[in-house]
Design an enzyme around this catalytic site. Structure first.
Site, PDB file in Angstrom:
ATOM      1  CE1 TYR A   1      23.209 -44.684  40.323  1.00 49.97           C
ATOM      2  CE2 TYR A   1      25.604 -44.653  39.415  1.00 49.97           C
ATOM      3  CZ  TYR A   1      24.047 -44.298  39.560  1.00 49.97           C
ATOM      4  OH  TYR A   1      23.986 -42.904  39.224  1.00 49.97           O
TER       5      TYR A   1
ATOM      6  CG  PHE B   1      22.579 -45.245  27.956  1.00 51.00           C
ATOM      7  CD1 PHE B   1      21.961 -45.201  29.155  1.00 51.00           C
ATOM      8  CD2 PHE B   1      23.254 -46.572  27.759  1.00 51.00           C
ATOM      9  CE1 PHE B   1      22.297 -46.234  30.309  1.00 51.00           C
ATOM     10  CE2 PHE B   1      23.150 -47.651  28.555  1.00 51.00           C
ATOM     11  CZ  PHE B   1      22.842 -47.461  29.812  1.00 51.00           C
TER      12      PHE B   1
HETATM   13  C1  LIG Z   1      25.940 -39.667  43.107  1.00 55.27           C
HETATM   14  C2  LIG Z   1      24.793 -38.838  43.603  1.00 55.27           C
HETATM   15  C3  LIG Z   1      23.764 -38.852  42.666  1.00 55.27           C
HETATM   16  C4  LIG Z   1      24.426 -39.253  45.080  1.00 55.27           C
HETATM   17  O1  LIG Z   1      23.458 -38.537  45.673  1.00 55.27           O
HETATM   18  P1  LIG Z   1      23.121 -38.539  47.312  1.00 55.27           P
HETATM   19  O2  LIG Z   1      21.748 -37.837  47.216  1.00 55.27           O
HETATM   20  O3  LIG Z   1      24.275 -37.679  47.736  1.00 55.27           O
HETATM   21  O4  LIG Z   1      23.068 -40.082  47.479  1.00 55.27           O
HETATM   22  P2  LIG Z   1      22.297 -40.618  49.041  1.00 55.27           P
HETATM   23  O5  LIG Z   1      22.257 -39.292  49.986  1.00 55.27           O
HETATM   24  O6  LIG Z   1      20.894 -41.072  48.838  1.00 55.27           O
HETATM   25  O7  LIG Z   1      23.429 -41.580  49.107  1.00 55.27           O
HETATM   26  C5  LIG Z   1      22.890 -43.097  49.338  1.00 55.27           C
HETATM   27  C6  LIG Z   1      24.138 -43.753  49.687  1.00 55.27           C
HETATM   28  O8  LIG Z   1      25.065 -43.723  48.751  1.00 55.27           O
HETATM   29  C7  LIG Z   1      26.442 -43.259  49.398  1.00 55.27           C
HETATM   30  N1  LIG Z   1      26.824 -42.507  48.226  1.00 55.27           N
HETATM   31  C8  LIG Z   1      26.407 -41.475  47.352  1.00 55.27           C
HETATM   32  N2  LIG Z   1      27.068 -41.266  46.378  1.00 55.27           N
HETATM   33  C9  LIG Z   1      28.226 -41.757  46.670  1.00 55.27           C
HETATM   34  C10 LIG Z   1      29.512 -41.529  45.859  1.00 55.27           C
HETATM   35  N3  LIG Z   1      29.695 -40.709  44.877  1.00 55.27           N
HETATM   36  N4  LIG Z   1      30.616 -42.318  46.432  1.00 55.27           N
HETATM   37  C11 LIG Z   1      30.420 -43.109  47.541  1.00 55.27           C
HETATM   38  N5  LIG Z   1      29.089 -43.221  48.143  1.00 55.27           N
HETATM   39  C12 LIG Z   1      28.210 -42.516  47.576  1.00 55.27           C
HETATM   40  C13 LIG Z   1      26.038 -42.252  50.388  1.00 55.27           C
HETATM   41  O9  LIG Z   1      27.244 -42.177  51.387  1.00 55.27           O
HETATM   42  C14 LIG Z   1      24.954 -43.224  51.242  1.00 55.27           C
HETATM   43  O10 LIG Z   1      25.415 -44.036  51.965  1.00 55.27           O
HETATM   44  P3  LIG Z   1      24.601 -44.670  53.233  1.00 55.27           P
HETATM   45  O11 LIG Z   1      23.356 -45.211  52.661  1.00 55.27           O
HETATM   46  O12 LIG Z   1      25.476 -45.681  53.614  1.00 55.27           O
HETATM   47  O13 LIG Z   1      24.654 -43.475  53.998  1.00 55.27           O
HETATM   48  C15 LIG Z   1      25.435 -37.259  43.832  1.00 55.27           C
HETATM   49  O14 LIG Z   1      26.374 -37.421  44.570  1.00 55.27           O
HETATM   50  C16 LIG Z   1      25.538 -36.492  42.597  1.00 55.27           C
HETATM   51  O15 LIG Z   1      24.948 -35.663  41.708  1.00 55.27           O
HETATM   52  N6  LIG Z   1      27.073 -36.707  42.078  1.00 55.27           N
HETATM   53  C17 LIG Z   1      27.570 -36.010  41.010  1.00 55.27           C
HETATM   54  C18 LIG Z   1      26.946 -36.479  39.830  1.00 55.27           C
HETATM   55  C19 LIG Z   1      26.943 -37.812  39.442  1.00 55.27           C
HETATM   56  O16 LIG Z   1      28.068 -38.510  39.732  1.00 55.27           O
HETATM   57  N7  LIG Z   1      25.869 -38.587  39.068  1.00 55.27           N
HETATM   58  C20 LIG Z   1      25.954 -39.944  38.771  1.00 55.27           C
HETATM   59  C21 LIG Z   1      25.794 -39.955  37.341  1.00 55.27           C
HETATM   60  S1  LIG Z   1      26.019 -41.902  36.911  1.00 55.27           S
END
Ligand SMILES: CC(C)(COP(=O)(O)OP(=O)(O)OC[C@H]1O[C@@H](n2cnc3c(N)ncnc32)[C@H](O)[C@@H]1OP(=O)(O)O)[C@@H](O)C(=O)NCCC(=O)NCCS
Length: 401
Positions: free
Chosen positions: A124, A401
């Protein structure tokens, strides 16, 4: 990035979004009865979906809340949650597109800040969130945990059926308390207290000369012995709030006095909660973890900086960078009497996530500069900023939350 359509979700999509989010966390879909409770926590205009064609591939949501800031003011805040992208769509910019839409919508609807709890620490920051509150997890061995004082007021158990209203109104009275605490929404109570699991929880109310002034919600996993394996009885504190130091001490003394319990455990407690000082032998308590609690995103930097109080400490001009909400970019003059935009040269410039981390006072700008999170320029300016932003109590949210 693939073409994505980001839409505000309505009732027709809430359940699919909920199932998608749960799937992203490797949980099965909520059964019907559970879903009926979860549904009450979807507010119109606050859930977003990312669609590839007609397929929902990602979602984010927020709950309407308020955040207490240093000095006691309260600002509108979005409690961001249920963030998930379908596993076959990750790392293609889905979350980025959702964040962009959500941040813009929050700004337009008047949220001054957004807060979330992160599943992983690396997600984030890029969206402007910084760790603003931390918590500790403690375990207390009852065998050696003698309290220094008896219960001074009264602590009484109440039936689960009556507990919802009682703890709800007590929470309203004791909160907003310290900086970082947030308002709870009805859906939160529905999901965390007023449901069937709530019936297995125990509720105790503290009272003093002025009536009820604190409560604790807890559960006990009883001792078991099977095939030669002993499992100790563990009491877990789920929610503990007190309006006075007496109520706080009474609740803990009560918990530590409950029979047939080997260990009392509490997660998510304030890092400065003085529980060990209540014990004759402080080593009965072990801090088993200290971790980030909430991540804060200043959505409207000017409103956020103006809302909090500052200590005496001269003045400082802080420059802010914000890739997602460029209207926040600029310089802000902070003095002990308030904050305002200025055309003056900044003493130092930070990304908005760094400002979010320092905003409630949990971490000093000096520490963030030492860790290379921004270029300090003059150490005196950073010291002035730290004097202005200093707080008495560690900020704490206390609401999961
Ligand atoms: C975390 C999550 C929402 C990220 O979604 P995503 O669509 O893959 O994210 P994006 O493609 O927009 O990524 C944006 C950037 O963040 C990075 N990033 C995203 N998730 C990451 C993670 N878990 N760890 C490290 N880097 C991450 C990406 O590599 C990308 O980097 P870049 O801009 O340098 O290329 C997704 O992986 C997910 O649903 N994970 C499981 C559920 C979860 O953890 N939800 C969050 C609850 S708080």
């Amino acid at each position: 990035m693939t073409d994505l359509d980001i839409r505000v979700l309505d009732d027709a999509h809430y359940r699919a979004a909920h199932t998608l989010f749960r799937g992203a966390l490797h949980h099965p879909p909520a059964p019907d009865d559970r879903w009926e409770i979860a549904r009450t926590s979807y507010d119109p205009g606050r859930a977003f979906g990312a669609f590839a064609g007609d397929e929902l591939v990602g979602t984010v949501q927020s709950f309407p809340s308020r955040l207490a800031v240093p000095g006691g003011a309260v600002v509108p805040m979005a409690a961001v949650s249920r963030v998930g992208v379908r596993a076959d769509w990750t790392r293609r910019g889905v979350l980025t597109a959702l964040q962009r839409a959500q941040l813009r919508a929050m700004r337009e609807s008047g949220d001054v800040a957004a807060s979330l709890r992160a599943s992983e620490g690396a997600i984030y920051e890029r969206f402007g969130y910084g760790v603003a509150t931390r918590v500790r997890e403690v375990r207390v061995k009852r065998a050696t945990a003698r309290s220094r004082q008896p219960i001074a007021g009264r602590v009484r158990l109440v039936e689960p059926a009556a507990a919802g209203d009682l703890v709800g109104s007590l929470f309203e009275r004791v909160s907003p308390g310290r900086a970082g605490t947030i308002a709870r929404w009805q859906g939160w109570w529905n999901l965390n207290v007023l449901h069937e699991e709530g019936a297995h929880q125990r509720y105790a109310i503290a009272s003093g000369p002025d009536g009820d002034d604190g409560y604790v919600v807890y559960k006990v996993t009883a001792y078991s012995y099977e095939n030669g394996v002993e499992k100790p009885a563990v009491l877990t504190v789920l929610d503990l709030w007190a309006a006075t130091p007496r109520a706080w001490a009474d609740l803990w003394v009560f918990l530590l006095g409950i029979d047939l319990v080997d260990e009392v455990g509490a997660e998510g407690r304030p890092v400065d909660e003085p529980l060990e000082w209540l014990l004759v032998d402080r080593r009965a308590l072990r801090v088993v973890d200290v971790m980030d609690e909430t991540w804060l995103r200043l959505v409207d930097v000017e409103a956020a900086l103006s809302a909090r109080a500052y200590r005496p400490g001269g003045s400082v001009v802080i420059g802010v960078r914000d890739r997602f909400l460029p209207e926040n970019e600029g310089s802000y003059l902070i003095t002990s009497s308030g904050a305002s935009r200025t055309t003056g040269e900044p003493d130092f410039v930070v990304d908005v996530d760094v400002l979010g981390a320092a905003y409630l006072g949990d971490v000093a700008f000096g520490a963030l500069a030492a860790a290379g999170r921004f270029a300090a320029g003059s150490p005196e300016a950073v010291a002035r900023a730290d004097a202005l932003f200093a707080v008495d109590q560690a900020p704490w949210c206390g609401t999961f939350f």
